[in-house]
Design an enzyme around this catalytic site. Structure first.
Site, PDB file in Angstrom:
ATOM      1  N   GLU A   1     -86.512  27.669 -55.964  1.00 56.82           N
ATOM      2  CA  GLU A   1     -85.084  28.007 -55.849  1.00 56.82           C
ATOM      3  C   GLU A   1     -84.990  29.521 -55.779  1.00 56.82           C
ATOM      4  O   GLU A   1     -85.487  30.216 -56.682  1.00 56.82           O
ATOM      5  CB  GLU A   1     -84.283  27.488 -57.049  1.00 56.82           C
ATOM      6  CG  GLU A   1     -84.105  25.989 -57.028  1.00 56.82           C
ATOM      7  CD  GLU A   1     -83.141  25.485 -58.100  1.00 56.82           C
ATOM      8  OE1 GLU A   1     -82.187  26.215 -58.466  1.00 56.82           O
ATOM      9  OE2 GLU A   1     -83.354  24.359 -58.568  1.00 56.82           O
TER      10      GLU A   1
ATOM     11  N   GLU B   1     -79.181  19.913 -52.906  1.00 58.99           N
ATOM     12  CA  GLU B   1     -78.900  19.199 -54.160  1.00 58.99           C
ATOM     13  C   GLU B   1     -77.567  18.462 -54.057  1.00 58.99           C
ATOM     14  O   GLU B   1     -76.682  18.846 -53.276  1.00 58.99           O
ATOM     15  CB  GLU B   1     -78.837  20.244 -55.296  1.00 58.99           C
ATOM     16  CG  GLU B   1     -78.509  19.644 -56.647  1.00 58.99           C
ATOM     17  CD  GLU B   1     -78.652  20.643 -57.800  1.00 58.99           C
ATOM     18  OE1 GLU B   1     -78.755  21.858 -57.538  1.00 58.99           O
ATOM     19  OE2 GLU B   1     -78.652  20.192 -58.965  1.00 58.99           O
TER      20      GLU B   1
ATOM     21  N   TYR C   1     -82.814  33.821 -58.788  1.00 60.83           N
ATOM     22  CA  TYR C   1     -81.600  34.093 -58.018  1.00 60.83           C
ATOM     23  C   TYR C   1     -81.290  35.585 -58.126  1.00 60.83           C
ATOM     24  O   TYR C   1     -81.595  36.230 -59.145  1.00 60.83           O
ATOM     25  CB  TYR C   1     -80.417  33.281 -58.550  1.00 60.83           C
ATOM     26  CG  TYR C   1     -80.519  31.802 -58.170  1.00 60.83           C
ATOM     27  CD1 TYR C   1     -80.152  31.382 -56.901  1.00 60.83           C
ATOM     28  CD2 TYR C   1     -80.993  30.862 -59.074  1.00 60.83           C
ATOM     29  CE1 TYR C   1     -80.247  30.038 -56.532  1.00 60.83           C
ATOM     30  CE2 TYR C   1     -81.093  29.517 -58.722  1.00 60.83           C
ATOM     31  CZ  TYR C   1     -80.714  29.117 -57.447  1.00 60.83           C
ATOM     32  OH  TYR C   1     -80.810  27.796 -57.077  1.00 60.83           O
TER      33      TYR C   1
ATOM     34  N   GLU D   1     -86.156  23.070 -64.233  1.00 57.30           N
ATOM     35  CA  GLU D   1     -85.637  23.970 -65.273  1.00 57.30           C
ATOM     36  C   GLU D   1     -85.660  23.272 -66.634  1.00 57.30           C
ATOM     37  O   GLU D   1     -84.635  23.168 -67.324  1.00 57.30           O
ATOM     38  CB  GLU D   1     -84.232  24.485 -64.908  1.00 57.30           C
ATOM     39  CG  GLU D   1     -84.275  25.306 -63.625  1.00 57.30           C
ATOM     40  CD  GLU D   1     -83.030  26.137 -63.317  1.00 57.30           C
ATOM     41  OE1 GLU D   1     -82.005  25.972 -63.997  1.00 57.30           O
ATOM     42  OE2 GLU D   1     -83.105  26.970 -62.390  1.00 57.30           O
TER      43      GLU D   1
HETATM   44  O1  AHR Z   1     -78.975  25.781 -57.282  1.00 58.14           O
HETATM   45  C1  AHR Z   1     -78.049  25.598 -58.294  1.00 58.14           C
HETATM   46  C2  AHR Z   1     -78.692  25.369 -59.655  1.00 58.14           C
HETATM   47  O2  AHR Z   1     -79.343  26.533 -60.052  1.00 58.14           O
HETATM   48  C3  AHR Z   1     -79.767  24.316 -59.727  1.00 58.14           C
HETATM   49  O3  AHR Z   1     -79.252  23.039 -59.900  1.00 58.14           O
HETATM   50  C4  AHR Z   1     -80.542  24.738 -60.937  1.00 58.14           C
HETATM   51  O4  AHR Z   1     -81.883  24.315 -60.882  1.00 58.14           O
HETATM   52  C5  AHR Z   1     -80.388  26.245 -60.956  1.00 58.14           C
HETATM   53  O5  AHR Z   1     -80.034  26.713 -62.201  1.00 58.14           O
END
Ligand code: AHR
Length: 491
Positions: free
Chosen positions: A298, A30, A246, A177
């Protein structure tokens, strides 16, 4: 007294019928912090060796990984990005404010630069179109620019920029998102917008194009069901539903405690829960004519040290690498439904594969996991017997196995096994027995270190690097504490 070996029985005839999609080993890059600038792009007048402005050291390292797919330009950035800003004469491209990551964007790296990057590392591009602040027309024009070979305005524009052949981009994400940075929408509102974008992108791209919808984050689990329910009647426009998960916030990035070490591995259960829930859902919403798959576009470790102010930069230890390996084992179990996963992010951001400083690079321990597990790709997942499994008492009072294993068989009959031992103290003897086959262990590779806090730095770039272990000829192998071991077996 030494404990008896753990018995592993592998039978090449016990295939699960599921293939490991190479796209599970994808990446995400990104416009954020130092990922694109200077992680990928330094410009063609840079003293750093480059090819078309793309840094050669990073390109040649990534090429060795044979990455199947890279997602770009975001992330949150995607819903704030207007692709026309990033094509044509670079000196004329507008400077914009990168809203989410609070940095200026000079647009030097745009569509053609990304496609050149993909060509140089031999990977498939995955583009995310702007839904939050863009328009359907803008998205159609982008697809025309990338994929069309007809005599049209945007094909002509691409050719004018020096790119004669269409890029034939297969993967198109519709927003990112959308429940958060991509527009703060409700799933029903996003579904209506998704219908409009997909209604035009599908005929433009044809059946070869895979349209990817924004799915949930663990904090909003009901998003997926509400979105899919609101898509009734147009579900054939959803090829993949993409989750983001995450894991982290388990102590310091390097100086974590033993408890925090184990807590990170407990987070695999959260991924497992969400993958199970979402895969049941997409199966329920699939029909005989149209199967909806899952993507996890992600994922990775996000330590609390990675904040907007430092461009989400964090150190990457052996603990993170083992977490990545354990996550891949989990993804293999969802093979068939889970078609793609993209770790965040390729260079300098979050669980990066590579860190750069000036004209130097360091390969992180996670880079080596991608490298070590390459032989699993395209393999058929095998069933196995593995017992008795040693257990670990986790800080949350639950017991979890110390060892995790994944086994695949290739078309030519070779078997590839990866074994992870997350125990901090104990090493385990594993006895490998073949059933219905005469395979022998031909090579063994090991990723480990004295301490799981070890990492590769600019001072010690090779502190963690895979090493070959000579097969002893017998069937018992010793798996050291906090390690990833791979075994290649051939008849
Ligand atoms: O990877 C960092 C950010 O995490 C991304 O831009 C977003 O999609 C997510 O919240």
């Amino acid at each position: 007294m030494e404990s008896a070996p753990i018995r592993l029985q592998i039978d090449p005839l016990r295939t699960t019928g599921r293939r490991i999609d190479p796209n599970l080993y994808g990446q995400f890059a990104e416009h954020l912090g130092r990922c694109v600038y200077p992680g990928l792009w330094v410009g063609d007048s840079s003293p750093i060796a480059n090819d078309h402005g793309l840094r050669l050291d990073v390109i040649s390292a990534l090429k060795t990984l044979e990455l199947p797919v890279v997602r770009w330009p975001g992330g949150c950035f995607a819903d704030n990005y207007h692709w026309l800003d990033g094509v044509g004469d670079r000196s004329q491209r507008p400077r914009r404010h990168n809203l989410w990551w609070k940095q200026p964007e000079n647009n030097a790296f745009g569509t053609d630069e990304f496609m050149t990057f993909c060509r140089l590392i031999d990977t498939e591009p995955y583009l995310v179109v702007n839904v939050g602040s863009g328009s359907v027309q803008e998205a159609i024009n982008w697809m025309e620019y990338c994929n069309s070979n007809q005599d049209t305005e945007f094909t002509a524009l691409r050719k004018k920029h020096g790119f004669n052949e269409p890029y034939n981009v297969r993967y198109w994400g519709i927003g990112n998102e959308s429940w958060g940075c991509g527009g703060k929408m409700r799933p029903e509102v996003y579904a209506d917008l998704y219908r409009r974008f997909a209604a035009y992108l599908r005929p433009m791209g044809g059946r070869d194009v895979r349209l990817i919808a924004c799915g949930s984050y663990p904090d909003f689990p009901d998003w997926d069901e509400r979105f899919l329910a609101a898509m009734q009647g147009a579900l054939d426009h959803v090829d993949l539903l993409a989750l983001h998960i995450y894991s982290g916030w388990m102590g310091e990035e390097v100086n974590f405690s033993n408890q925090e070490y184990y807590q990170l591995f407990a987070a695999i259960d959260i991924m497992d829960r969400h993958l199970r829930r979402a895969s049941e859902l997409v199966t329920a919403f699939s029909t005989a004519d149209h199967r909806i798959g899952l993507a996890l576009d992600e994922w990775g470790v996000w330590h609390r040290q990675a904040v907007v102010e430092n461009g989400l930069q964090q150190q990457n230890t052996l603990r993170d690498a083992l977490f990545a390996a354990a996550s891949f084992h989990l993804f293999h179990r969802y093979a068939g439904t889970l078609e793609m996963a993209n770790m965040a992010q390729t260079v300098n951001v979050l669980q990066a594969l590579i860190h750069t400083r000036g004209d130097r690079i360091v390969l992180t321990p996670t880079f080596h996991v991608f490298d070590l597990l390459k032989p699993h790709r395209n393999g058929q997942l095998l069933d196995f017997d593995f017992s008795p499994l040693p257990m670990i008492d986790f800080p949350d009072q639950r017991q979890r196995p110390a060892l995790s294993l994944s086994a695949t068989i290739t078309k030519d009959g070779s078997i590839f096994i990866s074994l992870i031992n997350i125990d901090l103290e104990r090493s385990f003897a594993v006895e490998c027995r073949m059933i219905n086959a005469l395979h022998k262990i031909r090579s063994i590779r090991l990723l480990s270190a004295e301490d799981p806090r070890e990492h590769n730095s600019f001072d010690l770039p090779h502190a963690i690097t895979p090493r070959e272990v000579e097969p002893s000829g017998d069937e018992v192998i010793q798996v050291p504490p906090h390690s990833l071991m791979t075994l290649s077996l051939q008849a």
